[in-house]
Design an enzyme around this catalytic site. Structure first.
Site, PDB file in Angstrom:
ATOM      1  N   LYS A 116      48.022  37.798  29.366  1.00 11.14           N
ATOM      2  CA  LYS A 116      49.087  37.052  30.040  1.00 11.14           C
ATOM      3  C   LYS A 116      49.918  36.251  29.034  1.00 11.14           C
ATOM      4  O   LYS A 116      51.140  36.194  29.139  1.00 11.14           O
ATOM      5  CB  LYS A 116      48.496  36.135  31.111  1.00 11.14           C
ATOM      6  CG  LYS A 116      48.076  36.931  32.349  1.00 11.14           C
ATOM      7  CD  LYS A 116      47.315  36.095  33.340  1.00 11.14           C
ATOM      8  CE  LYS A 116      46.828  36.955  34.506  1.00 11.14           C
ATOM      9  NZ  LYS A 116      45.699  36.345  35.207  1.00 11.14           N
ATOM     10  N   LYS A 196      48.369  51.873  33.797  1.00  8.52           N
ATOM     11  CA  LYS A 196      47.621  51.297  34.918  1.00  8.52           C
ATOM     12  C   LYS A 196      48.605  50.786  35.984  1.00  8.52           C
ATOM     13  O   LYS A 196      49.588  50.122  35.639  1.00  8.52           O
ATOM     14  CB  LYS A 196      46.778  50.120  34.398  1.00  8.52           C
ATOM     15  CG  LYS A 196      46.036  49.397  35.488  1.00  8.52           C
ATOM     16  CD  LYS A 196      45.562  48.007  35.065  1.00  8.52           C
ATOM     17  CE  LYS A 196      45.245  47.236  36.321  1.00  8.52           C
ATOM     18  NZ  LYS A 196      45.370  45.872  36.417  1.00  8.52           N
ATOM     19  N   LYS A 199      51.417  45.302  39.523  1.00  5.31           N
ATOM     20  CA  LYS A 199      52.669  44.606  39.870  1.00  5.31           C
ATOM     21  C   LYS A 199      53.439  44.244  38.610  1.00  5.31           C
ATOM     22  O   LYS A 199      54.642  44.362  38.556  1.00  5.31           O
ATOM     23  CB  LYS A 199      52.355  43.278  40.585  1.00  5.31           C
ATOM     24  CG  LYS A 199      51.739  43.427  41.921  1.00  5.31           C
ATOM     25  CD  LYS A 199      51.314  42.072  42.463  1.00  5.31           C
ATOM     26  CE  LYS A 199      50.071  41.525  41.792  1.00  5.31           C
ATOM     27  NZ  LYS A 199      48.826  41.717  42.504  1.00  5.31           N
TER      28      LYS A 199
HETATM   29  P1  ADP Z   1      47.873  43.663  39.626  1.00  6.71           P
HETATM   30  O1  ADP Z   1      47.442  44.320  38.347  1.00  6.71           O
HETATM   31  O2  ADP Z   1      48.855  44.487  40.382  1.00  6.71           O
HETATM   32  O3  ADP Z   1      48.363  42.238  39.390  1.00  6.71           O
HETATM   33  P2  ADP Z   1      45.511  42.379  40.589  1.00  6.71           P
HETATM   34  O4  ADP Z   1      45.192  41.989  39.177  1.00  6.71           O
HETATM   35  O5  ADP Z   1      45.961  41.319  41.542  1.00  6.71           O
HETATM   36  O6  ADP Z   1      46.575  43.551  40.536  1.00  6.71           O
HETATM   37  O7  ADP Z   1      44.245  43.133  41.156  1.00  6.71           O
HETATM   38  C1  ADP Z   1      43.594  42.909  42.399  1.00  6.71           C
HETATM   39  C2  ADP Z   1      42.373  43.805  42.492  1.00  6.71           C
HETATM   40  O8  ADP Z   1      42.764  45.179  42.478  1.00  6.71           O
HETATM   41  C3  ADP Z   1      41.384  43.636  41.330  1.00  6.71           C
HETATM   42  O9  ADP Z   1      40.053  43.810  41.796  1.00  6.71           O
HETATM   43  C4  ADP Z   1      41.764  44.745  40.386  1.00  6.71           C
HETATM   44  O10 ADP Z   1      40.715  45.130  39.551  1.00  6.71           O
HETATM   45  C5  ADP Z   1      42.168  45.850  41.364  1.00  6.71           C
HETATM   46  N1  ADP Z   1      43.190  46.701  40.752  1.00  6.71           N
HETATM   47  C6  ADP Z   1      44.467  46.355  40.474  1.00  6.71           C
HETATM   48  N2  ADP Z   1      45.145  47.367  39.901  1.00  6.71           N
HETATM   49  C7  ADP Z   1      44.259  48.392  39.780  1.00  6.71           C
HETATM   50  C8  ADP Z   1      44.361  49.728  39.279  1.00  6.71           C
HETATM   51  N3  ADP Z   1      45.509  50.204  38.791  1.00  6.71           N
HETATM   52  N4  ADP Z   1      43.268  50.493  39.330  1.00  6.71           N
HETATM   53  C9  ADP Z   1      42.103  50.028  39.854  1.00  6.71           C
HETATM   54  N5  ADP Z   1      41.947  48.787  40.357  1.00  6.71           N
HETATM   55  C10 ADP Z   1      43.004  47.964  40.329  1.00  6.71           C
END
Ligand code: ADP
Ligand code: TRP
Length: 327
Positions: A116, A196, A199
């Site tokens: 971050k 990956k 958002k």
């Molecule tokens: P983002 O990366 O979109 O900000 P978050 O970090 O809020 O998503 O993730 C929320 C949950 O979803 C977590 O448990 C995270 O490990 C899972 N997650 C997010 N993106 C992925 C992905 N591309 N593949 C697998 N799990 C994911």
């Protein structure tokens, strides 16, 4: 439900934007499947979201959206304790107690913090202490299992470390040492650009969306330039990786053969993926459209969940206060 051999499962999700297929396959679906035979605590991590979202109106809207998404995906609020993180103040108290036994070096090593900062976020104390709050979330409810995507694994390791330290320092087995639960096959769901899905990378495929734009988005998934006639490698293809998540093993094998045999363009594979996607979330879209009409009901579900969550966290905190000498 309350029998001691039943494992307690806990997970949280930040209300930091529209939920997408990465969230769904990586966290929501595995978490929801566990409802059948586990005692589940699932919550919306609004305190965590404050580290990056200083907009009160948007935060409220997003909390509501995540609640709607979870309920529409099949979260059963009778079975599962579903709540808003900030409705359980006991967790903040535990976070403080844990922060007093947490070495700074442990937090400095966390990838998520370093990533971050590398992306240009100002390093506020909340962002740095984020894993301690996450540990408090997990430990306050005596959770055994934490279903998350791979990127959260290190945070669960920090939690384990803190629980072990705490138990060592204050004696006994006051805190349950949790295990992460990560589905390897969905550990990293790719986004439309092959990175990956996240958002932050602007490459997401949402769960809810209108048919036309969603079709367009799926048709825009990045592929290589192998010509239609040539054989293609399914294991290197983002479209195939996403298709696998929706399809049965037989359907996946059939598409694999079409890739290997040549004569199929990526456009056709994308079309098949869109159909799977659209069908998969049909019921979700219908349920969500119903729930949107009853915002009071959604709020009541969260409030009722918070009462149950506070009761559980209160029991843990009573023991912890005693152990550290606060009473
Ligand atoms: P983002 O990366 O979109 O900000 P978050 O970090 O809020 O998503 O993730 C929320 C949950 O979803 C977590 O448990 C995270 O490990 C899972 N997650 C997010 N993106 C992925 C992905 N591309 N593949 C697998 N799990 C994911
Ligand atoms: N940090 C998690 C994420 O960004 C959300 C979260 C907060 C969480 N507290 C938790 C996940 C406790 C599991 C357990 O996705």
């Amino acid at each position: 439900m309350e029998h001691s051999s039943v494992k307690r499962v806990l997970s949280g999700i930040q209300p930091s934007g529209t939920l997408h297929l990465g969230n769904y396959f990586g966290m929501m679906r595995p978490a929801l499947e566990l409802q059948a035979d586990h005692e589940c605590y699932y919550f919306i991590a609004d305190w965590h979201a404050l580290t990056q979202l200083p907009d009160p109106k948007l935060l409220r809207e997003r909390v509501r959206d995540v609640a709607l998404d979870f309920l529409a995906c099949g979260l059963d609020p009778e079975r599962t304790v579903f709540f808003r993180q900030s409705d359980v103040p006991e967790v903040q108290e535990l976070a403080w107690i844990l922060s007093c036994i947490c070495p700074v070096g442990l937090l400095e090593r966390c990838h998520s913090y370093k990533d971050k900062i590398a992306r240009g976020l100002a390093p506020n104390q909340g962002l740095f202490a984020y894993p301690v709050l996450m540990a408090a979330d997990i430990l306050a409810y005596g959770s055994h299992l934490v279903p998350v995507g791979k990127d959260q694994k290190q945070h669960v390791e920090v939690t384990r470390d803190l629980a072990i330290r705490f138990n060592h320092q204050y004696g006994g087995n006051l805190l349950v040492v949790p295990e992460p639960m990560i589905r390897e096959e969905v550990a990293v769901v790719p986004g439309v650009d092959g990175q990956k899905m996240s958002k932050s990378y602007h490459n997401i495929i949402e769960l809810a969306g209108e048919e036309k734009p969603m079709r367009k988005k799926i048709m825009s998934i990045k592929t290589d330039s192998t010509p239609v006639e040539a054989p293609k490698n399914p294991d290197m293809c983002n479209v195939f990786a996403l298709y696998k998540l929706f399809a049965t093993p037989e359907e996946t094998e059939a598409l694999r053969q079409r890739y290997l045999g040549g004569g199929m363009g990526y456009g056709e594979a994308k079309q098949k993926l869109f159909e799977k996607y659209w069908e998969h979330f049909r019921r979700f879209r219908e349920q969500r459209a119903e729930l949107v009409k009853t915002p009071d009901h959604v709020e009541q579900v969260l409030k009722a969940g918070a009462l149950r969550a506070r009761a559980a966290a209160g029991q843990t905190l009573a023991k912890i206060r005693q152990a550290v000498g606060l009473i």
